[in-house]
Every structure is written in structure tokens, then in C-alpha cells.
Design a protein around this motif. Structure first.
Motif, PDB file in Angstrom:
ATOM      1  N   MET A  75       8.421  -1.259 -25.040  1.00 49.32           N
ATOM      2  CA  MET A  75       7.760   0.011 -25.042  1.00 49.32           C
ATOM      3  C   MET A  75       8.190   0.789 -26.277  1.00 49.32           C
ATOM      4  N   LYS A  76       7.219   1.442 -26.910  1.00 47.89           N
ATOM      5  CA  LYS A  76       7.536   2.215 -28.089  1.00 47.89           C
ATOM      6  C   LYS A  76       8.235   3.502 -27.699  1.00 47.89           C
ATOM      7  N   ARG A  77       9.058   3.989 -28.579  1.00 49.43           N
ATOM      8  CA  ARG A  77       9.826   5.206 -28.316  1.00 49.43           C
ATOM      9  C   ARG A  77       8.911   6.419 -28.148  1.00 49.43           C
ATOM     10  N   THR A  78       7.799   6.485 -28.900  1.00 53.58           N
ATOM     11  CA  THR A  78       6.922   7.655 -28.788  1.00 53.58           C
ATOM     12  C   THR A  78       6.290   7.720 -27.402  1.00 53.58           C
ATOM     13  N   ASN A  79       5.922   6.578 -26.851  1.00 54.95           N
ATOM     14  CA  ASN A  79       5.386   6.553 -25.492  1.00 54.95           C
ATOM     15  C   ASN A  79       6.455   6.966 -24.497  1.00 54.95           C
ATOM     16  N   TRP A  80       7.673   6.510 -24.706  1.00 54.01           N
ATOM     17  CA  TRP A  80       8.779   6.825 -23.818  1.00 54.01           C
ATOM     18  C   TRP A  80       9.057   8.322 -23.831  1.00 54.01           C
ATOM     19  N   VAL A  81       9.037   8.926 -25.001  1.00 53.63           N
ATOM     20  CA  VAL A  81       9.280  10.361 -25.120  1.00 53.63           C
ATOM     21  C   VAL A  81       8.162  11.140 -24.451  1.00 53.63           C
ATOM     22  N   SER A  82       6.930  10.721 -24.637  1.00 53.60           N
ATOM     23  CA  SER A  82       5.799  11.396 -23.994  1.00 53.60           C
ATOM     24  C   SER A  82       5.905  11.324 -22.481  1.00 53.60           C
ATOM     25  N   GLU A  83       6.307  10.171 -21.967  1.00 58.51           N
ATOM     26  CA  GLU A  83       6.488  10.026 -20.523  1.00 58.51           C
ATOM     27  C   GLU A  83       7.614  10.921 -20.026  1.00 58.51           C
ATOM     28  N   GLU A 120      13.890  14.495 -12.291  1.00 60.35           N
ATOM     29  CA  GLU A 120      13.699  13.112 -12.741  1.00 60.35           C
ATOM     30  C   GLU A 120      14.428  12.858 -14.060  1.00 60.35           C
ATOM     31  N   LEU A 121      14.385  13.841 -14.957  1.00 59.96           N
ATOM     32  CA  LEU A 121      15.079  13.690 -16.243  1.00 59.96           C
ATOM     33  C   LEU A 121      16.587  13.592 -16.046  1.00 59.96           C
ATOM     34  N   ASN A 122      17.118  14.411 -15.144  1.00 60.02           N
ATOM     35  CA  ASN A 122      18.557  14.342 -14.873  1.00 60.02           C
ATOM     36  C   ASN A 122      18.949  13.001 -14.250  1.00 60.02           C
ATOM     37  N   ALA A 123      18.078  12.455 -13.398  1.00 63.64           N
ATOM     38  CA  ALA A 123      18.346  11.139 -12.803  1.00 63.64           C
ATOM     39  C   ALA A 123      18.334  10.056 -13.888  1.00 63.64           C
ATOM     40  N   LEU A 183      23.708   7.222 -18.795  1.00 63.62           N
ATOM     41  CA  LEU A 183      25.137   7.423 -19.029  1.00 63.62           C
ATOM     42  C   LEU A 183      25.968   6.361 -18.320  1.00 63.62           C
ATOM     43  N   ARG A 184      25.530   5.958 -17.113  1.00 61.66           N
ATOM     44  CA  ARG A 184      26.219   4.883 -16.396  1.00 61.66           C
ATOM     45  C   ARG A 184      26.123   3.571 -17.170  1.00 61.66           C
ATOM     46  N   GLU A 185      24.907   3.285 -17.664  1.00 52.36           N
ATOM     47  CA  GLU A 185      24.711   2.048 -18.432  1.00 52.36           C
ATOM     48  C   GLU A 185      25.531   2.076 -19.720  1.00 52.36           C
ATOM     49  N   GLN A 186      25.597   3.235 -20.370  1.00 58.12           N
ATOM     50  CA  GLN A 186      26.381   3.377 -21.589  1.00 58.12           C
ATOM     51  C   GLN A 186      27.857   3.115 -21.305  1.00 58.12           C
ATOM     52  N   PHE A 187      28.351   3.624 -20.188  1.00 59.49           N
ATOM     53  CA  PHE A 187      29.745   3.399 -19.811  1.00 59.49           C
ATOM     54  C   PHE A 187      30.020   1.912 -19.615  1.00 59.49           C
ATOM     55  N   LYS A 188      29.117   1.232 -18.912  1.00 61.95           N
ATOM     56  CA  LYS A 188      29.292  -0.206 -18.675  1.00 61.95           C
ATOM     57  C   LYS A 188      29.309  -0.986 -19.989  1.00 61.95           C
ATOM     58  N   ARG A 233      21.112   7.075 -28.404  1.00 63.75           N
ATOM     59  CA  ARG A 233      19.994   7.867 -28.930  1.00 63.75           C
ATOM     60  C   ARG A 233      19.066   8.336 -27.811  1.00 63.75           C
ATOM     61  N   ASP A 234      18.854   7.486 -26.802  1.00 65.99           N
ATOM     62  CA  ASP A 234      18.022   7.890 -25.664  1.00 65.99           C
ATOM     63  C   ASP A 234      18.662   9.040 -24.895  1.00 65.99           C
ATOM     64  N   VAL A 235      19.981   9.014 -24.768  1.00 65.44           N
ATOM     65  CA  VAL A 235      20.696  10.114 -24.106  1.00 65.44           C
ATOM     66  C   VAL A 235      20.461  11.403 -24.897  1.00 65.44           C
ATOM     67  N   ALA A 236      20.560  11.332 -26.202  1.00 64.65           N
ATOM     68  CA  ALA A 236      20.335  12.513 -27.043  1.00 64.65           C
ATOM     69  C   ALA A 236      18.904  13.004 -26.905  1.00 64.65           C
ATOM     70  N   ARG A 237      17.946  12.073 -26.848  1.00 63.25           N
ATOM     71  CA  ARG A 237      16.545  12.472 -26.681  1.00 63.25           C
ATOM     72  C   ARG A 237      16.329  13.192 -25.355  1.00 63.25           C
ATOM     73  N   LEU A 238      16.901  12.641 -24.279  1.00 68.49           N
ATOM     74  CA  LEU A 238      16.749  13.267 -22.969  1.00 68.49           C
ATOM     75  C   LEU A 238      17.394  14.646 -22.934  1.00 68.49           C
ATOM     76  N   LYS A 239      18.568  14.771 -23.533  1.00 66.38           N
ATOM     77  CA  LYS A 239      19.233  16.075 -23.558  1.00 66.38           C
ATOM     78  C   LYS A 239      18.405  17.087 -24.350  1.00 66.38           C
ATOM     79  N   THR A 240      17.769  16.636 -25.411  1.00 68.57           N
ATOM     80  CA  THR A 240      16.912  17.519 -26.201  1.00 68.57           C
ATOM     81  C   THR A 240      15.710  17.969 -25.384  1.00 68.57           C
ATOM     82  N   ILE A 241      15.088  17.044 -24.673  1.00 69.36           N
ATOM     83  CA  ILE A 241      13.925  17.378 -23.847  1.00 69.36           C
ATOM     84  C   ILE A 241      14.320  18.361 -22.748  1.00 69.36           C
TER      85      ILE A 241
END
Length: 71
Positions: free
Chosen positions: A1-9, A17-20, A26-31, A52-60
Motif C-alpha cells: 500500500m502506498k503511503r499517500t493512501n495510508w495517510v488518507s485512510e 482508532e488513531l490512538n489504537a 509502538l508495540r511493534e516498534q518495541f518488539k 516514520r508511521d508513528v510520526a505521521r500518526l502523531k502529526t495527524i
């Protein structure tokens, strides 16, 4: 999946849902960090992608909060 589609979703999701999603990333990053420390990590680029995905979610989430406070 492209990042732009992921960000739009992600922008279409609710704050709950975003917090989940954020907590699961974050759990996956820890592992992955544990795997890296023990020398078992095979896909090193996945760790950077998650960071980077964590940063994107925090920005959103931050944008959503600022929109709510401005309204």
C-alpha cells in the motif's frame, strides 16, 4: 500500500482508532528494537518505516486536536 493512501485512510479515522493504531505501532516498534538488540532483526528498514508511521500518526492526531480547539 502506498503511503499517500495510508495517510488518507488515517485522516478519515476517528481519534480513538488513531490512538489504537498508534499503540499497536509502538508495540511493534518495541518488539523490533528487542530483535535488533538480540541480533535477530532481518528487515532493518521496517524499523525506520514504523518510526516514520508513528510520526505521521502523531502529526495527524495533533492536526485533529488543533482543528477541534479552533472550532
Amino acid at each position: 500500500m502506498k503511503r499517500t493512501n495510508w495517510v488518507s485512510e488515517c485522516r478519515a479515522k476517528t481519534e480513538v482508532e488513531l490512538n489504537a493504531d498508534l499503540s499497536s505501532l509502538l508495540r511493534e516498534q518495541f518488539k523490533l528494537k528487542l530483535q535488533k538488540a538480540s541480533g535477530e532483526l532481518k528487515n532493518k528498514s521496517r524499523l525506520m518505516q514504523i518510526r516514520r508511521d508513528v510520526a505521521r500518526l502523531k502529526t495527524i492526531l495533533s492536526e485533529a486536536n488543533s482543528r477541534e480547539s479552533a472550532a
